[in-house]
Write a protein that holds these residues in place. Structure first.
Motif, short mmCIF file in Angstrom:
data_model
loop_
_atom_site.label_atom_id
_atom_site.label_comp_id
_atom_site.label_asym_id
_atom_site.label_seq_id
_atom_site.Cartn_x
_atom_site.Cartn_y
_atom_site.Cartn_z
N ASN A 47 0.82 -1.20 0.00
CA ASN A 47 0.00 0.00 0.00
C ASN A 47 0.86 1.27 0.00
O ASN A 47 0.45 2.31 -0.53
N LEU A 48 2.06 1.19 0.57
CA LEU A 48 2.93 2.36 0.59
C LEU A 48 3.36 2.74 -0.82
O LEU A 48 3.30 3.92 -1.20
N ILE A 49 3.80 1.77 -1.61
CA ILE A 49 4.28 2.08 -2.95
C ILE A 49 3.12 2.27 -3.93
O ILE A 49 3.22 3.06 -4.88
N THR A 50 2.00 1.59 -3.70
CA THR A 50 0.87 1.68 -4.64
C THR A 50 -0.12 2.75 -4.22
O THR A 50 -0.48 3.63 -5.01
N GLY A 51 -0.60 2.67 -2.98
CA GLY A 51 -1.64 3.60 -2.54
C GLY A 51 -1.14 4.99 -2.23
O GLY A 51 -1.84 5.99 -2.47
N TYR A 52 0.08 5.10 -1.70
CA TYR A 52 0.60 6.41 -1.29
C TYR A 52 1.56 7.03 -2.30
O TYR A 52 1.69 8.26 -2.35
N THR A 53 2.25 6.19 -3.10
CA THR A 53 3.21 6.73 -4.06
C THR A 53 2.75 6.58 -5.49
O THR A 53 3.31 7.19 -6.39
N GLY A 54 1.73 5.75 -5.72
CA GLY A 54 1.15 5.65 -7.06
C GLY A 54 1.90 4.76 -8.03
O GLY A 54 1.73 4.89 -9.24
N GLN A 55 2.71 3.81 -7.52
CA GLN A 55 3.45 2.89 -8.38
C GLN A 55 2.98 1.46 -8.06
O GLN A 55 3.19 0.99 -6.96
N PHE A 56 2.37 0.80 -9.04
CA PHE A 56 1.77 -0.52 -8.81
C PHE A 56 2.83 -1.60 -9.02
O PHE A 56 3.17 -1.95 -10.14
N ASN A 57 3.36 -2.13 -7.91
CA ASN A 57 4.43 -3.13 -7.95
C ASN A 57 3.83 -4.53 -7.98
O ASN A 57 3.22 -4.98 -7.01
N LEU A 58 4.04 -5.25 -9.08
CA LEU A 58 3.51 -6.60 -9.23
C LEU A 58 4.53 -7.68 -8.84
O LEU A 58 4.28 -8.86 -9.05
N ALA A 59 5.67 -7.27 -8.30
CA ALA A 59 6.66 -8.25 -7.84
C ALA A 59 6.66 -8.38 -6.32
O ALA A 59 7.59 -8.95 -5.75
N HIS A 60 5.63 -7.88 -5.66
CA HIS A 60 5.64 -7.81 -4.20
C HIS A 60 5.73 -9.20 -3.57
O HIS A 60 6.45 -9.40 -2.59
N ALA A 61 5.02 -10.17 -4.12
CA ALA A 61 5.08 -11.53 -3.57
C ALA A 61 6.48 -12.11 -3.74
O ALA A 61 6.95 -12.89 -2.89
N GLY A 62 7.17 -11.74 -4.82
CA GLY A 62 8.54 -12.20 -5.00
C GLY A 62 9.46 -11.70 -3.90
O GLY A 62 10.31 -12.44 -3.40
N PHE A 63 9.27 -10.44 -3.50
CA PHE A 63 10.08 -9.89 -2.41
C PHE A 63 9.71 -10.55 -1.08
O PHE A 63 10.58 -10.75 -0.22
N MET A 64 8.45 -10.88 -0.91
CA MET A 64 8.06 -11.60 0.30
C MET A 64 8.75 -12.96 0.35
O MET A 64 9.21 -13.42 1.41
#
Length: 363
Positions: A47-64
């Motif tokens: 939510n920080l990168i998508t909701g607050y900064t406006g960049q939709f990161n689709l690799a988030h599960a990879g980082f998890m």
């Protein structure tokens, strides 16, 4: 949701989390809720990168998955304690996120999302194929539980529940401090307009990269918790479907809000109330949809690869001279190839219709 944002609302949520074990029937409910808390932590970061900064990161599960495998590899293969490996899980993920961020954040909008989708898939392939490091498809088993801290032991579902809940509270508190600070205002200015933020003297690349690193740091920490909580990890942790699940949590709870990721993650594991057969039927159909989605994606992937092979074979990537693609694709394919592609499209259409048939939900 506004009434939950005040001190009274936060106190009520804290009390609900602390008292939940008193009202649950068995350890299974504690485990389900603990898992929801872990994914809530990861979603807070997304939510920080998508909701607050406006960049939709689709690799988030990879980082998890990077955070989870950091704990798994260090504890199982190198004999580290859980706490030492857990402390490094977020750091390693943020370090990797820095290099991926400075590359991907040069892109904007859906181009950034497509790039990170590819990055996430590469992470999945590396985890699945690098057997010497990640144990491949077998996964890492026997991850130790967190070591006791003084008299506090973490060998029961109740103790693990409160451990995860503690880190959820810490994560929410830290995120609240971030978004209410000047740094958080900077992120929101970038979300609203890159050009306007730059005209105010904001360094776009530096702040976007910082937001990206903080976001994946949350993902890495949640992955480390997940490894110690479940005690087994496999390549599926890095699957893009988990990123889409976390996106759904954000949308359900409220994009760009502090409590949105938490409420969305908690709403999903809640069972239907007794007697609500219609809701239960809808939930059963949702499970069928999930299985059908995999089948649809498999057919779509096969069809897409086949079309691209045809385009390369016919030289169709010269098509970007406007108006040349469809005539060349129509005239260039042999009858046999065209018939095969038609059959693939019809198969995909039939599977899709079956997946979204409203009659499958029984009254």
């Amino acid at each position: 949701m506004a009434y939950l944002q005040g001190k009274l609302g936060w106190a009520l949520l804290l009390a609900a989390g602390l008292l939940f074990p008193l009202f649950t029937g068995n350890d299974y409910h504690l485990t389900v809720m603990g898992t929801a808390y872990i994914f809530a932590i990861a979603t807070i970061g997304l939510n920080l990168i998508t909701g607050y900064t406006g960049q939709f990161n689709l690799a988030h599960a990879g980082f998890m998955a990077v955070g989870a495998y950091t704990v798994g590899i260090l504890t199982v293969d190198h004999g580290w304690s859980f706490w030492g490996a857990f402390a490094l899980s977020g750091v390693v993920t943020a370090f990797l996120g820095y290099f991926i961020g400075i590359l991907s954040l040069r892109l904007k909008g859906h181009y950034f999302s497509i790039f990170t989708l590819c990055v996430g898939y590469i992470m999945f392939l590396v985890i699945e194929k690098w057997e010497g490091l990640t144990h491949g498809t077998v996964g890492i088993m026997g991850i130790p539980a967190p070591e006791p801290i003084g008299a506090i032991r973490f060998d029961t579902p109740l103790a693990l529940y409160y451990l995860v809940f503690f880190w959820l509270v810490v994560g929410l508190w830290a995120m609240r401090r971030i978004v209410n600070s000047l740094l958080g205002r900077t992120f929101m200015a970038i979300r609203n307009s890159d050009e306007l933020a730059e005209s105010l003297g904001i360094n776009l690349m530096r702040n976007k990269t910082l937001a990206f690193m903080l976001s994946v740091f949350y993902a890495g920490m949640s992955g480390g918790l997940y490894a110690g909580y479940v005690r087994f990890i496999g390549p599926g942790v890095a699957g893009v479907e988990h990123t889409f699940d976390m996106t759904m949590y954000m949308l359900i709870g409220g994009l760009g809000t502090l409590l949105g990721p938490l409420l969305g993650a908690l709403a999903m594991p809640l069972p239907p109330l007794p007697g609500q057969r219609r809701i239960a039927a809808v939930l059963d159909h949702a499970g069928a949809l999930r299985a059908k989605r995999r089948e649809v994606l498999a057919h779509l992937d096969s069809l897409t690869q086949a079309i691209f092979r045809d385009m390369f074979a016919q030289g169709s990537f010269e098509l970007f001279r406007a108006g040349t693609l469809m005539p060349r694709m129509r005239n260039g394919l042999s009858p046999t190839t065209a018939g095969t592609r038609t059959a693939q499209v019809l198969t995909l259409s039939a599977v899709t219709r079956g997946a979204f048939d409203p009659s499958a939900v029984k009254q």
